[in-house]
Scaffold this motif. Sequence first.
Motif, PDB file in Angstrom:
ATOM      1  N   ASP B  19       0.824  -1.216   0.000  1.00 40.12           N
ATOM      2  CA  ASP B  19       0.000   0.000   0.000  1.00 40.12           C
ATOM      3  C   ASP B  19       0.859   1.268   0.000  1.00 40.12           C
ATOM      4  OD1 ASP B  19      -2.469  -1.212  -0.150  1.00 40.12           O
ATOM      5  OD2 ASP B  19      -2.669  -1.418   2.016  1.00 40.12           O
ATOM      6  N   ASN B 123      -3.803  -4.920   4.966  1.00 44.31           N
ATOM      7  CA  ASN B 123      -4.028  -5.402   3.602  1.00 44.31           C
ATOM      8  C   ASN B 123      -2.780  -6.104   3.050  1.00 44.31           C
ATOM      9  OD1 ASN B 123      -5.383  -5.565   1.033  1.00 44.31           O
ATOM     10  ND2 ASN B 123      -4.149  -3.815   0.356  1.00 44.31           N
ATOM     11  N   ASP B 124      -1.610  -5.513   3.280  1.00 44.43           N
ATOM     12  CA  ASP B 124      -0.356  -6.135   2.825  1.00 44.43           C
ATOM     13  C   ASP B 124      -0.127  -7.479   3.522  1.00 44.43           C
ATOM     14  OD1 ASP B 124       0.184  -3.851   1.292  1.00 44.43           O
ATOM     15  OD2 ASP B 124       1.302  -2.894   2.923  1.00 44.43           O
ATOM     16  N   ASN B 127      -2.467 -10.053   1.960  1.00 40.69           N
ATOM     17  CA  ASN B 127      -2.061 -10.404   0.595  1.00 40.69           C
ATOM     18  C   ASN B 127      -0.810 -11.278   0.603  1.00 40.69           C
ATOM     19  OD1 ASN B 127      -4.192  -9.052  -0.574  1.00 40.69           O
ATOM     20  ND2 ASN B 127      -3.061  -7.114  -0.747  1.00 40.69           N
ATOM     21  N   TYR B 130      -1.775 -14.812   1.709  1.00 43.58           N
ATOM     22  CA  TYR B 130      -2.610 -15.506   0.715  1.00 43.58           C
ATOM     23  C   TYR B 130      -1.783 -16.528  -0.076  1.00 43.58           C
ATOM     24  CZ  TYR B 130      -5.708 -16.352  -3.206  1.00 43.58           C
ATOM     25  OH  TYR B 130      -6.482 -16.963  -4.154  1.00 43.58           O
ATOM     26  N   GLN B 156     -10.339  -8.188   6.246  1.00 48.71           N
ATOM     27  CA  GLN B 156      -9.636  -7.791   5.025  1.00 48.71           C
ATOM     28  C   GLN B 156      -9.558  -8.962   4.044  1.00 48.71           C
ATOM     29  OE1 GLN B 156      -7.917  -4.414   4.587  1.00 48.71           O
ATOM     30  NE2 GLN B 156      -8.450  -5.221   2.584  1.00 48.71           N
ATOM     31  N   ASN B 160     -10.941  -8.999   0.269  1.00 50.07           N
ATOM     32  CA  ASN B 160     -10.025  -9.197  -0.865  1.00 50.07           C
ATOM     33  C   ASN B 160     -10.315 -10.475  -1.644  1.00 50.07           C
ATOM     34  OD1 ASN B 160      -8.858  -7.007   0.332  1.00 50.07           O
ATOM     35  ND2 ASN B 160      -6.783  -7.844   0.413  1.00 50.07           N
ATOM     36  N   TYR B 161     -10.660 -11.533  -0.902  1.00 52.30           N
ATOM     37  CA  TYR B 161     -10.809 -12.857  -1.535  1.00 52.30           C
ATOM     38  C   TYR B 161     -12.137 -13.489  -1.117  1.00 52.30           C
ATOM     39  CZ  TYR B 161      -5.780 -11.957  -1.671  1.00 52.30           C
ATOM     40  OH  TYR B 161      -4.558 -11.373  -1.847  1.00 52.30           O
ATOM     41  N   GLN B 290     -11.583   2.280   3.021  1.00 52.89           N
ATOM     42  CA  GLN B 290     -11.214   1.535   1.802  1.00 52.89           C
ATOM     43  C   GLN B 290     -12.411   1.377   0.873  1.00 52.89           C
ATOM     44  OE1 GLN B 290      -9.072  -2.262   2.098  1.00 52.89           O
ATOM     45  NE2 GLN B 290      -8.310  -1.624   4.087  1.00 52.89           N
ATOM     46  N   TYR B 291     -13.617   1.281   1.464  1.00 45.79           N
ATOM     47  CA  TYR B 291     -14.822   1.129   0.652  1.00 45.79           C
ATOM     48  C   TYR B 291     -15.635   2.424   0.637  1.00 45.79           C
ATOM     49  CZ  TYR B 291     -13.512  -3.583  -0.241  1.00 45.79           C
ATOM     50  OH  TYR B 291     -12.817  -4.674  -0.694  1.00 45.79           O
ATOM     51  N   ALA B 298     -17.773  -3.760   1.321  1.00 48.05           N
ATOM     52  CA  ALA B 298     -16.658  -4.705   1.478  1.00 48.05           C
ATOM     53  C   ALA B 298     -17.165  -6.142   1.441  1.00 48.05           C
ATOM     54  CB  ALA B 298     -15.919  -4.443   2.792  1.00 48.05           C
TER      55      ALA B 298
END
Lengths: 198, 369
Positions: B19, B123-124, B127, B130, B156, B160-161, B290-291, B298
């Motif tokens: 980010d 978020n990082d 990710n 993941y 999160q 994201n997923y 974020q949303y 989200a």
Amino acid sequence: MKKEFKIISELIENNTRVLDVGCGDGILMKYLKDNKNVDTRGLEISKNNVQICISKGLPVIEGNAERDLQQFPNLSFDYVILSQTLQAFYNPEKVIDDLLRVANKAIVTIPNFGYWKVRLHLLLKGTMPVNKHLPNEWYDTPNLHMCTIKDFVNFCKRKNINLFKSLALHEEKVSMINKKNLNLKNFFSELGIFLIEK
Amino acid sequence: MNATENIKKIIVEKPLKLDCGKTISNYPIAYETYGKLNEKRDNAILAFHALSGDQFVTGTNPITNKSGWWSYLVGPNKAVDTNKFFVICANVIGGCMGSYGPNNLDPKTNKKLGINFPVITINDMVNAQYNLLDFFKIDKLFSIMGGSMGGMQVLQFVANYPDKTKTAIPIACTASHSAQNIALNELGRQAIMADNNWEKGDYLNLNNSPDKGLSVARMAAHITYLSQKGLQEKFGRKLQERDDLKFGFDADFQIESYLRHQGSAFVDRFDANSYLYITRAMDYFDLIKQYKGNLSKAFKDSKVKFFIISFTSDWLYPTSENKEIVIALNAAGADVGFIEITSDKGHDSFLLDVPDFLKSIKNFLEANY
């Protein structure tokens, strides 16, 4: 499953979205989910009952209808069920408004304070009635706003709420309530079951 | 033998754009697993750890030789039964238990990164973790769960997923870090940075360590994990191995001694710079922003079954903040259950032996497996 829940489930069409307000241990929700492919959600005030519902795989949130109904968007359900709890709210009128905001149709059931045994109890004994549907004493009852079948019919009329279906339950027997027999049903029924819409 | 050899790692080659704008690649993710992945590969649970946690969820932590942080919940025949489920947990990036963090070497200078490590976000972290799904060839997790910062990662991850887990259990968390929580984290960071031994973040290269600062940060934070009632009942005004007050600044009271112990035990296992980076990631967490102000976006069209849990005495991530998540999920029409567990043990309840909590998770998992 008790007769009242059977009647409620018959009023609900298959493949719909239903919010059960005060869903208790989730018996009705589970039945609707398993037998009518209904997408159910529950709102329940007792932590213990929420635990039971979670263990049945039912999506139930702990909360109070007077405070927590507002989180559901307008018309996010097809039906909302309120079984024998209307009389326990501080502001039943507001709850009914909220029910009919959240869903097109609401199914509301009320223990009938106009039932002859209730009337007779007060008349002869001179004490607050206690029976199957009103099991508590006056000092420990959650009920704040008892009403009769006739009161509820009049309430809907005054608020321009359409009584789509009015049913009376007495000793496992169901019958229709109409204008002509209202006084009779109000005298001889333990429970009123109403399908209402705005 | 060096205990750190027990740490399992994958090296993620695939570049990850953070980010903050930087891109990282060939970075390590340290992880641990419990139980066995079944043939259908559908019994995996990804657990996310909180600020001071690591990948050693249960059993004995090979580095600290203490019980794993979620030993009450996870293990054979426990609520999250590892005879049945395959539990994976990774050390977050920014951490200090083997994943890419400020205690890693910078290959260019051959010195520890320190505060040259990039600022990372929740978020990082998500990710980066993941990549473990690819590593284990898991198409869809059975569940994801975590408390506190772990809960933020759960939220999160789903955002994201959305198709990568069947169920999700965010516990004692928030969708947007509050001013109070940012303030408390800042207190901890300032305590670390005020310690001269912090050496502007370069202490590892100078064989130094800001133990006093990190210890004070931990002491302050530890108070926020408990409740007023819990503290009063456990410690009250009890004195520490003495009959009367000593009219000095030693630890007269048991609570003082307890906090000092918590502080000094923490510096043995935690890196001060990691503490700075991870608390920063928590502060930056704002799923609502974020949303674009609408949290329910989200979770739009999410098929995930959610179970949100909060605790009555948790004032750090209070029920009201957990309920905001429930409200957003209901607004999105998601499948959500919610319960507030009665406990005097404060925010820490999710790590402790709180039978109603353990039972809730067990029941939810079993009803949905």
